[in-house]
Every structure is written in structure tokens, then in C-alpha cells.
Design a protein around this motif. Structure first.
Motif, short mmCIF file in Angstrom:
data_model
loop_
_atom_site.label_atom_id
_atom_site.label_comp_id
_atom_site.label_asym_id
_atom_site.label_seq_id
_atom_site.Cartn_x
_atom_site.Cartn_y
_atom_site.Cartn_z
N GLU A 111 0.60 -1.43 -0.15
CA GLU A 111 0.34 0.18 0.20
C GLU A 111 0.62 1.37 0.37
O GLU A 111 0.89 2.25 -0.30
N ILE A 112 1.48 1.39 1.07
CA ILE A 112 2.45 2.44 1.33
C ILE A 112 3.19 2.41 -0.32
O ILE A 112 3.42 3.70 -0.53
N PHE A 161 12.20 0.47 6.53
CA PHE A 161 11.89 1.69 6.68
C PHE A 161 11.62 2.36 7.73
O PHE A 161 10.60 1.69 8.73
N THR A 162 12.54 3.42 7.36
CA THR A 162 11.42 4.08 9.24
C THR A 162 10.95 5.34 8.17
O THR A 162 11.01 5.24 6.51
N ARG A 169 14.36 7.32 0.64
CA ARG A 169 14.13 6.28 -0.82
C ARG A 169 13.34 7.53 -2.05
O ARG A 169 14.34 6.50 -3.16
N MET A 170 12.08 7.51 -1.27
CA MET A 170 11.74 7.58 -2.81
C MET A 170 12.00 8.77 -3.24
O MET A 170 12.15 9.36 -4.81
N ARG A 171 12.73 10.14 -2.72
CA ARG A 171 13.01 10.94 -3.04
C ARG A 171 14.72 10.61 -4.34
O ARG A 171 14.77 11.51 -5.39
N ALA A 172 14.93 9.35 -3.90
CA ALA A 172 16.05 9.31 -4.40
C ALA A 172 15.98 8.49 -5.74
O ALA A 172 16.60 8.29 -6.74
N GLU A 201 5.96 4.79 12.36
CA GLU A 201 7.03 5.68 13.00
C GLU A 201 8.06 4.08 11.66
O GLU A 201 8.61 4.36 10.77
N SER A 202 7.71 2.54 12.03
CA SER A 202 8.38 2.15 11.49
C SER A 202 7.57 1.05 10.44
O SER A 202 6.41 0.56 11.39
#
Length: 217
Positions: A111-112, A161-162, A169-172, A201-202
């Protein structure tokens, strides 16, 4: 006698640093000088003796028959295969291995990951590096003149992930920092951070790993 391994597209050295405990002599190369500088610093802080060089894969100059293993992780699409296929073969010892590795998140199963991709597409609808599903990693035909495919395999993994590390990760990824304007990137990131407020948070993100193991002819 320790094995010798060359990591193409090493980035910040994640692969050789995680494999270091197994005792090989590691060399990592990447076309990005900034990534190599960070890899060198991280290895130094960890007390690891790893050789890192800023270099295009086609320009790597190591002795013939000096390596047991070469890996190309997340970078096979960017190589000049007509040059690298014979060069990799020459650098490998008899029966040496060339491993093509890929890891991707699974937006249809997580989902995320799916909502994160949707948000990138909202601001960058031309992004093509999305909607991944489990499939074999690509083995360019040029390598088959010098190698035989010993094994191909795909398997699923859950990667922790946090909120902060997943946003990073998405920004990269190529759909954001590499292709958005700074203004658009800032708007996207603010919305992504707000989206992640709905989650713990995690968490773990569903991924798959695809491996092609090639042996030198």
C-alpha cells in the motif's frame, strides 16, 4: 585465498560493506564522484579496507584474469554492453561469475509503495520507472557471446524503513530528484511526508530481488 570481487555501480558501497564480513577483496566503482566519496567515508568509519573508484564501467582497467566475481547491481541498463561484455570476460578468471542484480518495490502488493508511486505520478506523469511487478532481470544479448546463464531467480523480501528513510528512498528515485524542478520536488516531498503521517513510524516495504548468474565461457 580470498576471492576478488568488483562491484559495478556501487553507489555508496552498500553491497561491498554488507558482504565485507565474508572475506573477499572488494573493489567498487561508480560514475558518481559524490557517491564514491560517501562510500569511502562509510567504509573508513566501519574500519573496512575496500577500494572505491570513480569510473565509467567501460573505462575500468584491471588486470586480465584478476577477478573471481563481477556484479552489476541496479545499473545494467546504463552500460555500454559492446565494450563491457568482452572487458568483463577478460578481467574474470576461468569460470568466473558475472552477477546481474536488481531489487524493486512492489506497488501492486504494498500500500505505501503504491500510494508513493501515485503521488510521484501526480507531479511527474511522464515517469516510466513505476508499476513494477516480479520479473527476470534483463540479460543483454552481448553478454551471451562471452558467458552462459547458469541460473536466474526471483524472490520476495520485506525491507524495513522508517518514514524518513522511505521518503529519502522515494526522493532518490529517477521520478523525483532526477527529473522534477526544485520547486515541484519541494511540493511533492511535503505531500509525501504528509501522506506518511497515516502510517507507523517504522514499517516494511514489499520488494523483490531478481538475479542472473552468468559464468564465463
Amino acid at each position: 585465498m580470498a576471492k576478488s570481487a568488483l562491484i559495478i555501480g556501487t553507489g555508496t558501497g552498500v553491497l561491498p560493506r554488507n558482504m565485507y564480513k565474508y572475506g573477499a577483496d572488494w573493489t567498487g566503482t561508480d560514475i558518481s564522484e559524490n557517491q564514491i566519496i560517501e562510500a569511502q567515508q562509510l567504509a573508513k568509519e566501519a574500519g573496512m579496507s575496500i577500494d572505491f573508484y570513480t569510473c565509467d564501467a567501460k573505462d575500468i582497467k584491471l588486470e586480465n584474469a584478476s577477478l573471481d566475481v563481477i556484479t552489476a547491481c541496479q545499473c545494467i541498463w546504463y552500460l555500454n554492453h559492446e565494450i563491457t561484455a568482452p572487458r568483463f570476460s577478460a578481467m574474470l578468471k576461468d569460470n568466473g561469475s558475472f552477477l546481474i542484480l536488481y531489487m524493486g518495490w512492489l506497488p501492486y502488493e504494498d500500500e505505501i509503495a503504491g500510494k508513493s508511486e501515485d503521488l510521484i505520478l501526480k507531479y511527474n506523469p511522464k515517469w516510466t520507472g513505476c508499476r513494477d511487478t516480479v520479473h527476470p532481470v534483463w540479460v543483454p544479448d552481448e553478454y551471451l557471446d562471452y558467458f552462459v546463464i547458469s541460473k536466474q531467480e526471483e524472490f520476495r523480501v520485506d525491507i524495513p524503513f522508517t518514514k524518513d528513510s522511505w521518503n529519502g528512498r522515494m526522493r532518490a528515485c529517477r521520478g523525483t530528484s532526477a527529473s522534477m524542478s526544485p520547486e515541484t520536488l519541494a511540493v511533492w516531498e511535503n505531500e509525501h511526508i504528509k501522506m506518511l503521517e497515516n502510517y507507523p513510524e517504522s514499517f516494511c516495504i514489499k520488494h523483490y530481488i531478481s538475479v542472473a548468474w552468468l559464468r564465463k565461457k
